[in-house]
Design a protein around this motif. Structure first.
Motif, PDB file in Angstrom:
ATOM      1  N   LEU A 177      -6.762  -4.752  -2.977  1.00 48.99           N
ATOM      2  CA  LEU A 177      -7.604  -3.977  -2.065  1.00 48.99           C
ATOM      3  C   LEU A 177      -8.990  -4.587  -1.917  1.00 48.99           C
ATOM      4  CD1 LEU A 177      -6.307  -0.528  -3.240  1.00 48.99           C
ATOM      5  CD2 LEU A 177      -6.013  -1.493  -0.949  1.00 48.99           C
ATOM      6  N   VAL A 218       0.835  -1.202   0.000  1.00 50.96           N
ATOM      7  CA  VAL A 218       0.000   0.000   0.000  1.00 50.96           C
ATOM      8  C   VAL A 218       0.865   1.246   0.000  1.00 50.96           C
ATOM      9  CG1 VAL A 218      -1.714   1.295   1.318  1.00 50.96           C
ATOM     10  CG2 VAL A 218      -1.948  -1.182   1.068  1.00 50.96           C
ATOM     11  N   TYR A 230      -3.536  -3.850  -7.991  1.00 53.00           N
ATOM     12  CA  TYR A 230      -3.847  -3.161  -6.748  1.00 53.00           C
ATOM     13  C   TYR A 230      -5.337  -3.229  -6.431  1.00 53.00           C
ATOM     14  CZ  TYR A 230       0.551  -1.379  -5.050  1.00 53.00           C
ATOM     15  OH  TYR A 230       1.794  -1.301  -4.482  1.00 53.00           O
ATOM     16  N   GLN A 255      -7.702  -1.575   4.030  1.00 53.23           N
ATOM     17  CA  GLN A 255      -6.657  -0.667   3.551  1.00 53.23           C
ATOM     18  C   GLN A 255      -7.206   0.397   2.593  1.00 53.23           C
ATOM     19  OE1 GLN A 255      -3.467  -0.405   4.290  1.00 53.23           O
ATOM     20  NE2 GLN A 255      -2.956  -2.285   5.391  1.00 53.23           N
ATOM     21  N   ARG A 256      -8.491   0.339   2.268  1.00 54.28           N
ATOM     22  CA  ARG A 256      -9.064   1.306   1.325  1.00 54.28           C
ATOM     23  C   ARG A 256      -9.437   2.592   2.065  1.00 54.28           C
ATOM     24  NH1 ARG A 256     -11.605  -1.369  -3.995  1.00 54.28           N
ATOM     25  NH2 ARG A 256     -11.519   0.843  -4.540  1.00 54.28           N
TER      26      ARG A 256
END
Length: 304
Positions: free
Chosen positions: A193, A171, A189, A199-200
């Motif tokens: 995600l 990330v 990616y 992690q978004r």
């Protein structure tokens, strides 16, 4: 709203079932005709090697028999959807072992293909150069970001690698990009995600939007070529559109309907420059893959 006619749907189906690989045939039956997961897994298993990785031309543009991280990523895209099946679980376990074994500490990831790819027919962009890398490897995230997503998803199978650290590094790499050279890196990616939704963050979404806006081709005349069109970034109606106007997504769907109505299949908008006899086989294999992908997109957006 334009929808695919029954005649064109049947033509695309017939093409896949008559000319496609066993994998695409079984995937079509699974997706559209209540086919069995077992048949999909049987077809996928034929591409898996004893080391747990996948090869044998699964990614049709390189015919390397040995395993590669890239071909393994293609296999895992299918296996992740069947993960609850005992045979899929076994295949995933072996694939994770392969990824751990081939992980490169100095890269904190993988190279897409090994040098042996040069010994088999392949598209020129897969050639490994004297530095041990192909052109694909100039963009770290393809396929490393995606592969880290599978390690996260199946972390209970990981023996050695520190998965949370790898996710954070991946990330961070995305956030540090100043320019966006590879749409394929962004596809990887987006898959990562989807597997690590925590992690978004807003910062990540802003960076993804910048990437998509710089890469996407919005005009229909470009879609005849090998370009990142809107549906490549927007797999479902509910997905983040990254600033792509809704009418451009609809136009992209219309484009594929028109193609299927006219030709009954989707053919690859690229070609090889060598091994042209093998390219004819690869082209037919890709046509099955792309036609199936178009049908799934049209179904997802209620265009069948």
């Amino acid at each position: 709203m334009k929808v695919l006619s029954t005649k064109a749907y049947k033509g695309a189906m017939d093409f896949i079932l008559e000319k496609g690989r066993p994998l695409e045939k079984s995937l079509f039956q699974y997706e559209f005709n209540n086919g069995s997961a077992e048949e999909v897994l049987k077809a996928l298993k034929s591409y898996q090697n004893e080391d747990g990785g996948f090869g044998n031309g699964l990614e049709a543009d390189f015919r390397l028999k040995a395993s590669s991280p890239m071909a393994t990523s293609v296999a895992l895209q299918h296996l992740v959807r069947l993960a609850d099946h005992p045979q899929a679980d076994e295949m995933i376990t072996l694939a994770i072992q392969y990824l751990e074994y081939t992980f490169l500490e100095e890269r904190q990831g993988w190279l897409a293909v090994p040098p042996e790819v040069n010994d088999y027919p392949h598209a020129f962009w897969w050639s490994v150069h004297d530095n041990g890398m192909s052109w694909i490897d100039e963009n770290w995230g393809n396929p490393s970001a995606e592969l880290i997503g599978y390690l996260h998803l199946f972390e209970d199978k990981v023996q050695v690698l520190q998965v949370p650290k790898l996710v954070d590094q991946a990330v961070q790499h995305l956030l540090e990009l100043k320019t966006f050279e590879s749409e394929h890196e962004m596809y990887c990616y987006l898959r990562l995600l989807a597997m690590v939704p925590a992690q978004r963050t807003e910062k990540v979404e802003r960076q993804l939007t910048k990437a998509v806006q710089s890469l996407v081709k919005l005009d229909r005349e470009n879609w005849e070529k090998y370009v990142p069109f809107p549906l490549k970034f927007i797999p479902t109606p509910e997905a983040n559109h990254f600033g792509i106007p809704a009418f451009k997504v609809e136009d992209n769907l219309d484009f594929f309907i028109d193609k299927l109505e006219e030709h009954g299949r989707i053919t690859p908008p690229w070609e090889w420059t060598t091994d042209l006899d093998v390219w004819e086989q690869a082209k037919q294999e890709w046509s099955g893959t792309l036609t199936l992908g178009a049908l799934i997109s049209l179904r997802t957006f209620n265009r069948l």
